[in-house]
Design a protein around this motif. Structure first.
Motif, mmCIF file in Angstrom:
data_model
loop_
_atom_site.group_PDB
_atom_site.id
_atom_site.type_symbol
_atom_site.label_atom_id
_atom_site.label_comp_id
_atom_site.label_asym_id
_atom_site.label_seq_id
_atom_site.Cartn_x
_atom_site.Cartn_y
_atom_site.Cartn_z
ATOM 1 N N VAL A 31 33.338 36.117 55.999
ATOM 2 C CA VAL A 31 31.951 35.937 55.509
ATOM 3 C C VAL A 31 31.839 34.497 54.408
ATOM 4 C CG1 VAL A 31 30.126 36.754 54.023
ATOM 5 C CG2 VAL A 31 31.535 38.116 55.612
ATOM 6 N N ASP A 32 31.151 33.831 54.914
ATOM 7 C CA ASP A 32 30.693 32.614 53.708
ATOM 8 C C ASP A 32 29.666 33.127 52.795
ATOM 9 O OD1 ASP A 32 30.071 30.311 52.247
ATOM 10 O OD2 ASP A 32 29.741 29.089 54.045
ATOM 11 N N PRO A 33 29.962 33.619 51.587
ATOM 12 C CA PRO A 33 29.009 34.349 50.772
ATOM 13 C C PRO A 33 27.858 33.237 50.337
ATOM 14 C CG PRO A 33 31.189 34.707 49.841
ATOM 15 C CD PRO A 33 31.239 33.889 51.029
ATOM 16 N N ALA A 34 28.305 31.947 50.143
ATOM 17 C CA ALA A 34 27.192 30.895 49.830
ATOM 18 C C ALA A 34 26.211 30.619 50.855
ATOM 19 C CB ALA A 34 27.969 29.605 49.458
ATOM 20 N N ASP A 35 26.641 30.688 52.143
ATOM 21 C CA ASP A 35 25.949 30.501 53.367
ATOM 22 C C ASP A 35 24.844 31.732 53.251
ATOM 23 O OD1 ASP A 35 24.756 29.362 55.620
ATOM 24 O OD2 ASP A 35 25.827 30.922 56.896
ATOM 25 N N VAL A 36 25.394 33.211 53.311
ATOM 26 C CA VAL A 36 24.682 34.121 53.457
ATOM 27 C C VAL A 36 23.555 34.263 52.135
ATOM 28 C CG1 VAL A 36 24.642 36.787 53.338
ATOM 29 C CG2 VAL A 36 26.507 35.538 54.604
ATOM 30 N N ALA A 37 24.032 33.724 51.006
ATOM 31 C CA ALA A 37 23.116 33.924 49.745
ATOM 32 C C ALA A 37 22.052 32.821 49.999
ATOM 33 C CB ALA A 37 23.988 33.546 48.428
ATOM 34 N N VAL A 38 22.314 32.052 50.571
ATOM 35 C CA VAL A 38 21.086 30.701 50.889
ATOM 36 C C VAL A 38 20.185 31.170 51.795
ATOM 37 C CG1 VAL A 38 20.663 28.627 51.882
ATOM 38 C CG2 VAL A 38 22.414 28.786 50.107
ATOM 39 N N GLN A 39 20.635 31.927 52.851
ATOM 40 C CA GLN A 39 19.829 32.371 53.858
ATOM 41 C C GLN A 39 18.956 33.646 53.307
ATOM 42 O OE1 GLN A 39 21.575 33.517 57.711
ATOM 43 N NE2 GLN A 39 23.311 32.058 57.041
ATOM 44 N N LEU A 40 19.376 34.517 52.213
ATOM 45 C CA LEU A 40 18.731 35.855 51.862
ATOM 46 C C LEU A 40 17.884 34.984 50.791
ATOM 47 C CD1 LEU A 40 21.695 38.197 51.144
ATOM 48 C CD2 LEU A 40 19.745 37.959 52.935
ATOM 49 N N ARG A 41 18.129 33.949 50.189
ATOM 50 C CA ARG A 41 17.227 33.280 48.952
ATOM 51 C C ARG A 41 16.005 32.903 49.811
ATOM 52 N NH1 ARG A 41 16.475 34.012 44.548
ATOM 53 N NH2 ARG A 41 18.310 33.669 44.100
ATOM 54 N N ALA A 42 16.119 32.303 50.779
ATOM 55 C CA ALA A 42 15.078 31.813 51.671
ATOM 56 C C ALA A 42 14.253 32.993 52.130
ATOM 57 C CB ALA A 42 15.499 31.121 52.973
ATOM 58 N N THR A 43 14.406 34.325 52.320
ATOM 59 C CA THR A 43 13.618 35.229 52.533
ATOM 60 C C THR A 43 12.439 35.558 51.640
ATOM 61 O OG1 THR A 43 15.064 37.023 51.811
ATOM 62 C CG2 THR A 43 15.463 36.218 53.953
ATOM 63 N N GLY A 44 12.825 35.169 50.288
ATOM 64 C CA GLY A 44 11.783 35.506 49.247
ATOM 65 C C GLY A 44 11.838 37.035 48.863
ATOM 66 N N PHE A 45 12.706 37.777 49.471
ATOM 67 C CA PHE A 45 13.047 39.247 48.797
ATOM 68 C C PHE A 45 13.857 39.090 47.615
ATOM 69 C CE2 PHE A 45 12.409 40.421 53.484
ATOM 70 C CZ PHE A 45 11.555 41.313 53.126
ATOM 71 N N SER A 46 13.663 39.852 46.810
ATOM 72 C CA SER A 46 14.419 40.064 45.507
ATOM 73 C C SER A 46 15.678 40.917 45.813
ATOM 74 C CB SER A 46 13.838 40.989 44.353
ATOM 75 O OG SER A 46 13.725 42.301 44.778
ATOM 76 N N LEU A 47 16.711 40.807 44.997
ATOM 77 C CA LEU A 47 18.022 41.383 45.203
ATOM 78 C C LEU A 47 18.048 42.755 45.335
ATOM 79 C CD1 LEU A 47 20.789 40.505 45.529
ATOM 80 C CD2 LEU A 47 21.275 40.531 43.190
ATOM 81 N N PRO A 48 17.163 43.552 44.388
ATOM 82 C CA PRO A 48 17.033 44.840 44.782
ATOM 83 C C PRO A 48 16.613 45.257 46.140
ATOM 84 C CG PRO A 48 16.424 44.375 42.435
ATOM 85 C CD PRO A 48 16.593 43.044 43.301
ATOM 86 N N GLU A 49 15.517 44.488 46.721
ATOM 87 C CA GLU A 49 14.906 44.666 47.802
ATOM 88 C C GLU A 49 15.813 44.526 49.016
ATOM 89 O OE1 GLU A 49 10.411 43.572 47.551
ATOM 90 O OE2 GLU A 49 11.774 41.635 47.429
ATOM 91 N N LEU A 50 16.919 43.360 48.699
ATOM 92 C CA LEU A 50 17.880 43.091 49.749
ATOM 93 C C LEU A 50 18.986 44.209 49.793
ATOM 94 C CD1 LEU A 50 18.069 39.202 48.935
ATOM 95 C CD2 LEU A 50 17.227 40.409 51.264
ATOM 96 N N ARG A 51 19.140 44.598 48.750
ATOM 97 C CA ARG A 51 20.190 45.791 48.453
ATOM 98 C C ARG A 51 19.633 46.959 49.431
ATOM 99 N NH1 ARG A 51 20.321 45.370 42.721
ATOM 100 N NH2 ARG A 51 21.994 43.877 42.339
ATOM 101 N N GLN A 52 18.397 47.196 49.244
ATOM 102 C CA GLN A 52 17.707 48.390 49.994
ATOM 103 C C GLN A 52 17.749 48.183 51.628
ATOM 104 O OE1 GLN A 52 16.912 51.318 49.019
ATOM 105 N NE2 GLN A 52 15.920 52.012 50.699
ATOM 106 N N ILE A 53 17.518 46.886 51.850
ATOM 107 C CA ILE A 53 17.514 46.587 53.159
ATOM 108 C C ILE A 53 18.981 46.485 53.899
ATOM 109 C CG2 ILE A 53 17.129 44.715 55.144
ATOM 110 C CD1 ILE A 53 14.734 43.718 53.034
ATOM 111 N N ALA A 109 30.274 39.266 46.240
ATOM 112 C CA ALA A 109 30.346 37.838 46.303
ATOM 113 C C ALA A 109 29.168 37.058 46.695
ATOM 114 C CB ALA A 109 31.457 37.346 47.302
ATOM 115 N N VAL A 110 28.306 37.705 47.576
ATOM 116 C CA VAL A 110 27.022 37.462 48.085
ATOM 117 C C VAL A 110 25.956 37.353 46.937
ATOM 118 C CG1 VAL A 110 25.068 37.778 49.611
ATOM 119 C CG2 VAL A 110 27.258 37.654 50.566
#
Length: 122
Positions: A31-53, A109-110
């Motif tokens: 896994v490339d944590p930086a790449d995944v983080a960039v993609q997740l940031r682009a969704t506009g969801f908060s970190l708690p929302e992403l954890r739930q998803i 890491a993400v």
């Protein structure tokens, strides 16, 4: 608290993008944590929302891939999985829980990269 499903024309494209990014954690590849983080940031969801998803939708459906001897390693075809992601919200699975343990270091890491992008001046 589960994140309610929005109307099909509003937040669903963002949710699909989150599913796509989070699915990388369940492939039999590095896994490339930086790449995944960039993609997740682009969704506009908060970190708690992403954890739930991650916990309630993606892990119950894709977790078995990490526990399979011949799992998917290149990419998931997410088009056929949307109904399963939605259904996963109602049924946590043992497989999903085990998979979350397997991906713990990658997810941490993400999260760290996601937070670093939030920092002022980043």
């Amino acid at each position: 608290m589960p994140i309610p499903y929005p109307s099909p024309d509003s937040r669903m494209p963002r949710r699909r993008a989150a599913w796509r990014a989070l699915s990388a954690l369940f492939l039999d590849t590095e896994v490339d944590p930086a790449d995944v983080a960039v993609q997740l940031r682009a969704t506009g969801f908060s970190l708690p929302e992403l954890r739930q998803i991650l916990r309630a939708e993606v892990a119950p459906v894709l977790g078995g891939n990490l526990l399979s001897a011949a799992g998917v390693w290149d990419a998931f075809d997410l088009s056929g999985l949307e109904d399963r992601f939605r259904a996963g919200r109602a049924r946590p699975t043992l497989t999903g829980a085990l998979a979350l343990r397997v991906i713990r270091a990658d997810w941490q890491a993400v999260e760290a990269r996601f937070r670093a992008e939030q920092a002022p001046g980043s």
